[in-house]
Design a protein around this motif. Sequence first.
Motif, mmCIF file in Angstrom:
data_model
loop_
_atom_site.group_PDB
_atom_site.id
_atom_site.type_symbol
_atom_site.label_atom_id
_atom_site.label_comp_id
_atom_site.label_asym_id
_atom_site.label_seq_id
_atom_site.Cartn_x
_atom_site.Cartn_y
_atom_site.Cartn_z
ATOM 1 N N CYS A 161 39.385 53.244 157.978
ATOM 2 C CA CYS A 161 40.725 52.672 157.782
ATOM 3 C C CYS A 161 40.658 51.262 157.219
ATOM 4 N N ILE A 162 39.644 50.507 157.684
ATOM 5 C CA ILE A 162 39.563 49.093 157.287
ATOM 6 C C ILE A 162 39.452 48.911 155.773
ATOM 7 N N PRO A 163 38.611 49.677 155.057
ATOM 8 C CA PRO A 163 38.562 49.512 153.592
ATOM 9 C C PRO A 163 39.906 49.731 152.921
ATOM 10 N N GLY A 164 40.643 50.732 153.421
ATOM 11 C CA GLY A 164 41.974 50.967 152.851
ATOM 12 C C GLY A 164 42.894 49.781 153.050
ATOM 13 N N MET A 223 44.879 46.872 150.207
ATOM 14 C CA MET A 223 46.328 46.718 150.118
ATOM 15 C C MET A 223 46.756 45.400 149.457
ATOM 16 N N PRO A 224 46.140 44.242 149.795
ATOM 17 C CA PRO A 224 46.544 43.001 149.106
ATOM 18 C C PRO A 224 46.353 43.071 147.600
ATOM 19 N N PHE A 247 46.393 45.855 145.758
ATOM 20 C CA PHE A 247 47.407 46.775 145.254
ATOM 21 C C PHE A 247 48.754 46.071 145.084
ATOM 22 N N TYR A 248 49.181 45.326 146.109
ATOM 23 C CA TYR A 248 50.481 44.656 146.045
ATOM 24 C C TYR A 248 50.462 43.513 145.032
ATOM 25 N N ALA A 249 49.349 42.781 144.956
ATOM 26 C CA ALA A 249 49.246 41.680 143.990
ATOM 27 C C ALA A 249 49.400 42.200 142.568
ATOM 28 N N LEU A 250 48.781 43.350 142.269
ATOM 29 C CA LEU A 250 48.903 43.933 140.935
ATOM 30 C C LEU A 250 50.326 44.401 140.665
ATOM 31 N N PHE A 251 50.987 44.894 141.696
ATOM 32 C CA PHE A 251 52.377 45.326 141.558
ATOM 33 C C PHE A 251 53.280 44.153 141.179
ATOM 34 N N GLN A 252 52.915 42.945 141.603
ATOM 35 C CA GLN A 252 53.658 41.741 141.246
ATOM 36 C C GLN A 252 53.191 41.162 139.910
#
Length: 631
Positions: free
Chosen positions: A449-452, A456-457, A459-464
Amino acid sequence: MEEKKFDPNSLIGFALIFGILIWIMYQNKPDEAKIAAEKAQKELVAKEIIKTEEVAKTITSVAVTPGDSLQVAQLQKSLGSFAFSATLPSAKEDFTTIENELVSLKIANKGGYIVEATLKNFERFKKGSGELVKLIQDNNSSLNIQLFTKDNHTLNTKDLFFEPTLTKNGDDQILSMRLKSADNAYLEYKYVLKADNYMLDFEIQTQGLSNALVTSKPLELQWDLKTYANEKSITYENRYAEMYFEYEDEKTDYLGQGTDKTDNPEKVSYIAFKQHFFSSILLSNEPFSKAELYSNNLVIDQDVDTTFTKQFKAQVPLAFKNGEIDQKMNWYFGPTDYTLLKSYDKNLEAIVPLGWGIFGWINRHAFIPLYGLLSAFMEHGWAIILFTILIKLLMSPITYKSFLSQAKMKVLKPEIAELGEKFKKDPMKKQQETMKLYNKAGVNPMAGCIPGLLQMPVFYALFQFFPSAIGLRQKPFLWADDLSSFDSVYELPFRIPAYGNHISLFPILASIAIFFYMKLTTGDQQMAAPAQEGMPDMAKMMKIMIYVSPLMMLFFFNSYASGLSLYYFISNLISIGLLLVIKNYIVDEDKIHAQIQENKKKEPKKPSKFQQKLQDVMEQQEANKAQQKKK
């Protein structure tokens, strides 16, 4: 039956009631004379208003001929101490243009403010159309100061004529716009445009008006702007159109989307009317003591509301000092480019929405410099692909750790299943023994779970990052003509709710890639997951997500920037490739099984604080359960 007789008392009673009603009606009867007088007064006021408007209209259309006593008298009556301004040759509809290599600004005599701001290096909608981006045109903006004169006149500078004087100082163009009450008494707007710069100096000052204006309270500067739609998708553009402001020493905030949004910050350093990829910004060297801000969404129906996105309004005070005003400011009319805005060293880059906390940090210090370097040497489409490859390679150790954890859990699955069967009637004991097995084998069940979570940061940074990257604007790649907008390959004759009236290809490819990636990873997770109560339902849910997630991607990204969809497509292709390589060539389940058996022979590792605490809680629950059975 007794015959009814006439009752004179009743007659008297009815007569009295009737009389009282007549008296009440008479007392409430409108005074016709009074009404006639009020009507006449209203008509007189209306005539005076019309007369004043006609005079004002005359003022704004023609100059007064020197010596024409009738016109001077009319002006003196309507403008009071500022009648002199309308007697000058500049009192006519005329304009002065200042420009450099980047921007062209047209300033009107009437009102003295910018009525057209054109960005020379940017085109609207589709590149090659020839229509340049104009942040201001056709009366979508105004700048006004309401003046209260000592001779009881209330005037608006936007309706009055300024006298222009254009000079040059080297490459600097200096335009002085003066609203005069006399030769040496005026209100001045001063514009200074430098070469190769989107920023211009702007100053408002008064001279010799202390006898003409009421100076007991500040003047109010009002700035309005209706932002034009400049991109292919007005809905997508409108999502990123915001009013930003800096207040109280570099704190930044925004009004948000929606209708009739307001705020009243104090100590305001700048106000930015942001239009996704372009911005109009008013800055002040000395912060305004306060500001009244307003934002309103103008896109209610994207099929009808196609001209404007937002209505922005700002009002700030201009304080008198020793009877005069001298407010030094700046205007910025240009692209919302993070690197460019940061170069001014005025915290303007804060209006670029890169995300908060760790997300913004990743964008500012990693993605923006990396992508800027790549795009300087290659086309933007290929830069996105290489950018994606580099990010996935950097994240590959995390992907490896995640898959290795799943492989270890898969090897342990038979033993966990045995524990489940052995302690079928005692779930608590089963959990305790399972934790002991994990500890003895040297396996951390949380490692998958930890790698996933670590990804996340990113993934969200790229979305911005991608919606804020102005470098993608109108840059083509393959079938996409603009990487900052959707890559439509077919226009539908109707609109599908939440999808749109077009079909974008990159989101379809990204959705297919996500489907196969989830098919691959979800299958491994299900094989590695221990059999537990409720797991059939969980497995069913995971199978459903294999189909739901790509469908959500398809709908959500159909109108988003095609550059973002391209990234997700390439990213998931690389993820699939990495997983296949790790599974088939790097991770050997037989070796993992042998290593786990060796670990079992060793002394069990001391459990971590978290594991020990979890085990203590479970043992305490078991003890409580046993205690309850004894009772």
